[in-house]
Design an enzyme around this catalytic site. Structure first.
Site, short mmCIF file in Angstrom:
data_model
loop_
_atom_site.label_atom_id
_atom_site.label_comp_id
_atom_site.label_asym_id
_atom_site.label_seq_id
_atom_site.Cartn_x
_atom_site.Cartn_y
_atom_site.Cartn_z
N TRP A 153 0.83 -1.22 0.00
CA TRP A 153 0.00 0.00 0.00
C TRP A 153 0.86 1.27 0.00
O TRP A 153 0.38 2.35 -0.31
CB TRP A 153 -0.97 0.00 1.19
CG TRP A 153 -0.37 0.26 2.55
CD1 TRP A 153 0.78 -0.28 3.05
CD2 TRP A 153 -0.90 1.09 3.59
NE1 TRP A 153 0.99 0.16 4.34
CE2 TRP A 153 -0.02 1.00 4.70
CE3 TRP A 153 -2.03 1.89 3.71
CZ2 TRP A 153 -0.25 1.69 5.90
CZ3 TRP A 153 -2.26 2.58 4.91
CH2 TRP A 153 -1.37 2.47 5.97
N ASP A 154 2.14 1.11 0.32
CA ASP A 154 3.07 2.25 0.27
C ASP A 154 2.91 3.00 -1.05
O ASP A 154 2.98 4.23 -1.10
CB ASP A 154 4.52 1.74 0.34
CG ASP A 154 4.82 0.88 1.56
OD1 ASP A 154 3.95 0.09 1.93
OD2 ASP A 154 5.93 0.98 2.09
N GLU B 251 0.55 -3.07 12.73
CA GLU B 251 0.79 -4.52 12.59
C GLU B 251 1.22 -5.18 13.90
O GLU B 251 1.50 -6.38 13.91
CB GLU B 251 1.86 -4.74 11.49
CG GLU B 251 1.36 -4.30 10.13
CD GLU B 251 2.45 -4.26 9.07
OE1 GLU B 251 3.65 -4.26 9.44
OE2 GLU B 251 2.11 -4.21 7.87
N GLN C 2 2.18 2.26 14.00
CA GLN C 2 2.06 3.42 13.11
C GLN C 2 0.60 3.86 13.11
O GLN C 2 -0.26 3.16 13.65
CB GLN C 2 2.51 3.05 11.71
CG GLN C 2 1.65 1.99 11.05
CD GLN C 2 2.37 1.29 9.89
OE1 GLN C 2 3.07 0.32 10.10
NE2 GLN C 2 2.18 1.79 8.68
O1 IFM Z 1 3.62 -1.39 4.08
C1 IFM Z 1 4.52 -1.26 5.11
C2 IFM Z 1 3.77 -1.53 6.41
O2 IFM Z 1 2.77 -0.57 6.62
C3 IFM Z 1 4.73 -1.51 7.58
N1 IFM Z 1 5.79 -2.45 7.37
C4 IFM Z 1 6.57 -2.20 6.16
C5 IFM Z 1 5.66 -2.24 4.94
C6 IFM Z 1 6.49 -1.94 3.68
O3 IFM Z 1 7.05 -0.67 3.74
#
Ligand code: IFM
Length: 708
Positions: free
Chosen positions: A302-303, A441, A541
């Site tokens: 999703w980045d 996460e 986050q």
């Molecule tokens: O997509 C991100 C996730 O939100 C947090 N861990 C790393 C991933 C890739 O940057």
């Protein structure tokens, strides 16, 4: 658990900002050759890319030691253990210099996309090189260098091909010759008199041309043809067309903070690498580290959709469109995935590569060497709504329904269908989404994650709108069901506290604050251990706050401040995606000192290798987040619908910045903004209706006007 955390080790690297003589430029990153231990980080900083191919900034003498040399967007390979990662292609930057050459320095000029190097060398005194990866002609790279003593150019065209286990590959046609270059192409010779700077010198001219394909053999013939065309043009014209292409990209994207040269440079560092990482045509898969490194195997998260795409939608719509084309062409796999999990519509994968199937690793190794399951591939379903949001963003910045009424429509409607089949209705008719992972996460398998539910409801409403715009009675009936379901979705909001509960049961978890664990960013999973972490309120986050960031109009009026007060202290910033979003929200709330310090933290992530992970590539999401913090947070601009007929601007600018200046495109207009603590200038190439700070609504005529 998500994949290995971003935050962890201590910083050990800082990109220098000044040259040896003390001069500096807000457009130039200066890197003095550092210890070998920093090389991998320098390679990421100094990566050159053209949207299709990326070349890490390894030293010319590094050769096979470099990690890796060249990658091509969407060319992956499958390894023996079944994992899929970007293929490493043949390199083009090696010169026969002795390893451990006396230290020199390199400069990345972000205004021109040229990486130059000067090092003390041999009897000539100095050796200078420049390199570029042509933005004007993707797939063509150029290296010019002073002739190293004894160097024998091949003169011939050499061809290399590197095949992927997935059927694709990368082909290279490369040639070296010696030519007396006119002065001005290579950097000035340090300490040499002006008269000697004017001389043409015998130099190495290397031109390297690539072709790449994800699922068929790459064409050596095409690479050769590109090479012939480039050689016919010659180095002077190749450099000129490349620098012109960069100048034109900056025309629409530049950002400057007039009172802070270092911050301007750090922001431009992000924008430079974002622009370099995304193609302008065809399809553009953007991995978590772009084309600058192999971390996360080059997979698309999703980045790309949420963090990178808005910058491009607002500065270079063809690239945003190419990113969405990547999703559009993988709708068949997303539809299969929905059916495969017993649902309808389209379910986009948490991590994807060339073919759009889910490639999220199923397990990883934790800090104790234990194999731990990775559940994000199964449970981090908000990606489905994130893709729809990205499609809507492009339409909102461009002010047109054309994309959504056409090829982009299924990205919104089929994803809405997924949520309609995914949500569970309880006996009271309320809709729930069970067993997911939200952006945070650290907590897995939670029910009614507020972000996921709010985004799903948003997706259902937008899907309904599109069905109503274009459909007949069956579509209107489906739209009505979508809207009803969206209205029934629980969101965890409490009228009493004004807080959205992140997921069912979150409020009852142990109330640990991030500062109890250290100074954020903290890898809280390493500090607390997984079990205690899951039972705590520490979050990785933005989760609830991510919804405030992305869909403010869907949130309860006035709820941002209370939720920021509640969630920010609980946030470890264990992901690089976190600081910029909080900076943006703090700026919107007028908490400017905190907003600036989190923006600085975001800038430091790569420029000081803050979390020890830059060696694996630059953090693309963070780079996009930095732009969003400035535009959405500090400048207060956030288009939310294609049919908004007024550009809303609500700046919150710290006094010490002087002016925040930026170029953006909105509704087919080119705008230049100058925002300060007490004034705003809106420049435009066509009349633009603006509303400033919720008050004045006025049509600004070209060339622009001031608001005080
Ligand atoms: O997509 C991100 C996730 O939100 C947090 N861990 C790393 C991933 C890739 O940057």
């Amino acid at each position: 658990m998500g994949e290995p955390t971003d935050a962890g080790s201590m910083p050990d690297s800082t990109a220098a900002t000044t040259r040896a003589d003390g001069s500096s430029s807000p457009w130039v990153i200066v890197v003095s050759d550092g210890p070998r231990s920093r090389r991998r980080v320098e390679e990421s900083w100094l990566c050159l890319a053209d949207g299709h191919f990326g070349t890490r900034g390894s030293l010319e003498e590094d050769g096979p030691d470099a990690a890796p040399a060249v990658v091509a967007a969407s060319v992956y390979e499958r390894h023996a253990d079944g994992t899929i990662s970007l293929l490493q292609g043949p390199g083009w930057t090696t010169l026969p210099l002795p390893a451990g050459s006396p230290s020199g320095s390199r400069e990345l000029d972000m205004s021109t996309g040229i990486l130059s190097r000067t090092l003390p060398y041999g009897s000539a005194g100095w050796l200078r090189t420049i390199r570029l990866s042509s933005l004007a002609r993707p797939g063509t790279m150029i290296l010019l260098a002073d002739l190293p003593p004894g160097y024998e150019p091949t003169g011939e065209v050499e061809v290399h091909a590197c095949a992927s286990t997935l059927g694709g590959g990368i082909a290279l046609a490369i040639s070296d010759y010696v030519e007396a270059l006119p002065p001005g192409l290579l950097p000035p010779m340090p300490g040499a008199p002006a008269s000697s700077q004017q001389c043409s010198r015998q130099s190495v001219v290397r031109i390297a041309c690539y072709d790449a394909a994800s699922s068929r053999r790459p064409s050596v013939t095409r690479a050769r043809r590109r090479l012939a065309a480039a050689r016919a043009l010659g180095p002077y014209a190749l450099v000129a067309e490349h620098t012109t292409a960069w100048a034109s990209r900056w025309e629409d994207a530049n950002v400057e903070i007039t009172g802070d040269e270092e911050l301007s440079r750090a922001v431009r560092f992000s924008l430079f690498h974002l622009m370099a990482s995304v193609a302008s045509r065809g399809e553009a898969p953007v991995g978590a580290r772009g084309l600058s490194g192999l971390a996360y195997a080059g997979h698309v998260f999703w980045d790309a959709d949420v963090f990178v795409l808005p910058f491009l939608a607002a500065t270079h719509p063809p690239s945003a469109r190419a990113m969405l084309e990547y999703r559009i062409r993988r709708l068949p796999q997303a539809r299969d995935a929905a059916i495969g999990s017993g649902r309808r519509g389209a379910r986009f994968p948490w991590e994807s590569a060339h073919d759009g199937t889910d490639v999220t690793p199923r397990s990883g190794i934790d800090e104790h060497g234990t194999v731990v399951p990775i559940l994000t591939g199964d449970l981090e379903e908000h990606i489905v709504a994130d893709v729809a949001w990205a499609a809507w963003q492009l339409a909102s910045w461009s002010g047109s329904w054309r994309f959504l009424d056409g090829p982009g429509g299924p990205l919104v409607v089929d994803t809405a269908r997924y949520w309609a089949s995914r949500a569970r209705l309880d006996a009271d008719g309320r809709a729930h989404i069970d067993h997911v992972i939200g952006p945070d996460e650290y907590h897995e398998g939670v029910d009614d994650d507020a972000f996921t539910n709010l985004m799903a409801a948003w997706n259902l409403r937008r899907g309904a709108e599109l069905l109503e715009r274009t459909g007949g009675s069956a579509e209107h009936a489906e739209a009505a069901r979508f809207k009803e379901l969206a209205g029934a979705m629980v969101d965890g909001y409490s009228q009493d506290s004004g807080i959205y509960e992140q997921f069912t049961g979150y409020a009852k978890l142990e109330a640990i604050m991030a500062t109890d664990l250290g100074t954020p960013p903290v890898a809280a999973d390493l500090v607390l251990g997984r079990e205690r972490l899951e039972q705590s309120q520490i979050i990785k986050q933005a989760d609830v706050l991510m919804a405030h960031h992305m869909i403010p109009a869907s949130m309860r009026a006035g709820s941002l401040a209370a939720n920021l007060d509640y969630y920010l202290p609980r946030t470890a910033h264990g992901s690089s995606l976190s600081p910029s979003v909080h900076s943006s929200l703090l700026a919107r709330c007028g908490r400017l000192d905190e907003a600036v310090s989190l923006l600085q933290l975001a800038c430091d992530i790569d420029l000081t290798d803050l979390t020890g992970s830059t060696a694996g590539g630059l953090h693309m999401a963070n780079m996009g987040g930095i732009w969003q913090a400035l535009v959405i947070g500090f400048a207060g601009i956030q288009p939310e619908r294609p049919d908004e007929n007024t550009l809303r601007i609500d700046p919150h600018i710290p006094e010490q910045w002087g002016e925040l200046r930026m170029r953006i495109r909105w509704h087919n207009r080119r705008l230049s903004l100058r925002c300060s603590a007490d004034s705003l200038y809106v420049g435009c190439d066509r009349a633009v209706p603006v509303q400033v700070a919720g008050r004045h609504r006025i049509v600004v005529q070209p060339p622009g006007r001031w608001f005080r």
